[in-house]
Design an enzyme around this catalytic site. Sequence first.
Site, PDB file in Angstrom:
ATOM      1  CB  SER A 298      -0.957   0.077   1.192  1.00 22.13           C
ATOM      2  OG  SER A 298      -1.708  -1.095   1.320  1.00 22.13           O
ATOM      3  CG  ASP A 370       9.821 -11.557  11.019  1.00 23.83           C
ATOM      4  OD1 ASP A 370       8.792 -12.251  10.954  1.00 23.83           O
ATOM      5  OD2 ASP A 370      10.961 -12.020  10.892  1.00 23.83           O
ATOM      6  CB  VAL A 372       5.153 -14.870  10.643  1.00 18.70           C
ATOM      7  CG1 VAL A 372       5.205 -16.336  10.225  1.00 18.70           C
ATOM      8  CG2 VAL A 372       3.711 -14.378  10.659  1.00 18.70           C
TER       9      VAL A 372
END
EC number: 3.5.1.11
Length: 840
Positions: A298, A370, A372
């Site tokens: 985006s 981050d 994950v």
Amino acid sequence: MLQKTKNFIKKRPMISLFLLLILSLPVTLHILFWGLVSLKAPRYQGEIRSEKLSAKATVIRDANGIPHIVGEDAKSAYFALGFTMAQDRIFQMELQRRIGKGELTEIFGEKLIPSDQFLKSLLLKQTAEAYANQTKHIYPEAWEQLDWFLDGVNHFLETEALPIEYTILGIKPRPFDRVDAISFLFYMGFSFAEGIKSDSLYTIMESELAGRSASELFPRYDFEPNASILESQPGILKLASNVPKIQINSQNTRQNVHSEKEHPEQINSQSIQDVTNLKELVRFVGSLQIPMEPLEGSNSWLVAPSRSASGGAVLANDPHIALSNPGAWYEAHIEYPGYENYGYFLSIIPFPLIAHNQDKAWGLTMLEQDDVNLYMETIDNGKYKSGSTWKELSHYKDGIKQKDGSIIPFEVAITGHGPIITEHIKGYKGRPVSLYWSHHHLENPLLDVLYKMGKSKSFQELDSASSMIGAPGLNFSYADKDGNIAYYAVGRFPILKGGNPRKILEGSTGENDVIGYVPVKDNPKIINPKNGIIVTANNLVTNQRLPGLGKPEGNWQPPDRFQRLVGILETQEKWSLEELAAIQTDTVSSFAPEYLEIVFSSAKKPNSLGGKKVLEILKHWNFEHFPDSQGAAVYDVFFYLTLKELLIDEMGPEHFELYGELAEYWNAYRRFIRNPNSNYWDDLRTVGVIETREDIINRSLEETAKYLEKNVSASPSLWKWKYLYKIKHPHPLGVLPLIGGVFDIGPMPSAGGAEVVNNLKYKLMKEDWTATSGPSKRRVIDYGRFEESLTQLPIGNSGNLGSPFYGNTVEDYNHGIHRKILYSKSQVGEGKFRLEFQPK
């Protein structure tokens, strides 16, 4: 012979009739199909009555198909919203809930079993059930309003004709419930592909490379100056005094580092067998068939009154999501006593994720931090190793229903890090890999957050509401009628005990566990900066160290868009609404001038006429990606082939293709092209020869000509962007034979490209030049000219093939034409259609 002739004459009428039937069959089927579609068209005029309604509500659709809903009370307004969304998006809503709960096999068949297994492994349904079934919610009204919205959806199911997709698939929908909505809301917060593929591929490449450093393939922003949100805004010297200073306590701060010596427990030392099995994991993730992708990128920028031509604050925002039919957002205006918002909704949720009214506006981009991680686990006899102890695995059971009604048992094991995601991967025989995702470990009351955001009256209230988000990480942009602009990061930054090495972690020792999160109060913010402009584009949030964490890690998208926006917005003092809208469709490649300067200084005189033409076209290109541009086609092919010649010998075709699905390849390429001394420039396939950057560039110029001659035209005059590049909005049923093409919109020529502001990205390493993701809506809200604010939807609001608003905005989108947002009663007028909702 005479008898044969007589027999032929007798049979001829039968043969003619048969041929006539065969020839007329397509026409007959065409008439039947479209006749059925028209019978299933949504009813946009008339009256709806229900005992669930407590007061009157009116839905007026304007000329663009945008519903303007006015309810006498909240209950009737949300009922009308649910019914209205279902008219346009009920099949999309069907897919959304099935994605969230892992129930695609029931309608698409056994080929979707692996997708359902993976989706169930994410525990979306489990966490949605736990959240939805709480005895006490933060805002009970939010859940009441969700129920009223679902009443409207279910009333549509009970009383109206369903779109043709249901007929084709032969399914009858059940009523929608809270868990359907929340499961999908949680899914949209999980950008699973990037983290899983990136960490796995880093680990694999580190094991397989000889004489090369894997870290060069995964540089993130290690070598990028002037590309962070807090430090690199237009007019940085003016802004510097306004950047919040973060106090660092050296005792609880760990800087992220990437040397192997400081990460002795990582998986890079594992056996060849473990790495081989990791390949099965990445193949599996890459092959998943999920008919809807989560948020992935985006742009957003804010302009203060001091920098806007109107004298009001301005917000511009265009979230990037996978292109699809229907599109990602449902645009609607809803009003009832004490509430009004013009918003962009996920079509299964009653509260907008992005919205504005006469007082305030907000937009979002992905933060990309981050949150994950993957862990290699040690499991034995139902227990997993955690430090010096063994702990019991927990399990989540939820069977997969097939088309014939039978149930396939499914169970996922869960460690302290998270669910085991390799257990059901066919062919995977390595150590179990678990998925750590912040959503599983934090309170994440997303519905309550969206409700409170919509009700907020100020930046402080909006900030307070959004600060409750655990995942995903988002960049919020804010502007209001009083002239305030603000940026703030939401979502949590995990702190790993051993730092974040960007690859798969050893899970058994406890040395790589998440030990906490950066406090919400220390999330990056910018409020009313002196320079008067704030830009975000999924780039690095800050170069500063966050308390307890150090420099934040993330799947930062390439800095090209951010740097292009900064470069544009610092060129003049005042910006008009029209100028800011035009920036959203800018197609200039910001890296191309630097890149081509290196190319031109390295290029020898090409041997072939084609190579000479490639060089000539590049020298005269203006860096824009428009349909008739020769330079865009030549540059993007040359960009790809140089990257391929650089890396294919080290990575191999399979890993190279996977690498193309990560943001990292673009970040790495910027570094490679600037670094002539990298070992990667040497082609391992040419024994006894050491290639240089110049050699690869010159080889790629020749290869570019061959590629364009083969795949576009033998004539260089036809090497145009529109003959190579297209955009397409695929429908889940677009794969069906004969009628599938009816549902897809496109492919069509369009301006745009990869990592330009008009970021319509294609799958480069697969040599698929059809854009698969891009701006899912565009919007510019100007509080100095509020009723002239602008927007775009890619293909319109309706996903019902029988609707007059199906695909009605696609041409404007392709040509970058914004439309005025009709907001006030005088602007909307009587509308195109009017539907009244009354108590029964």
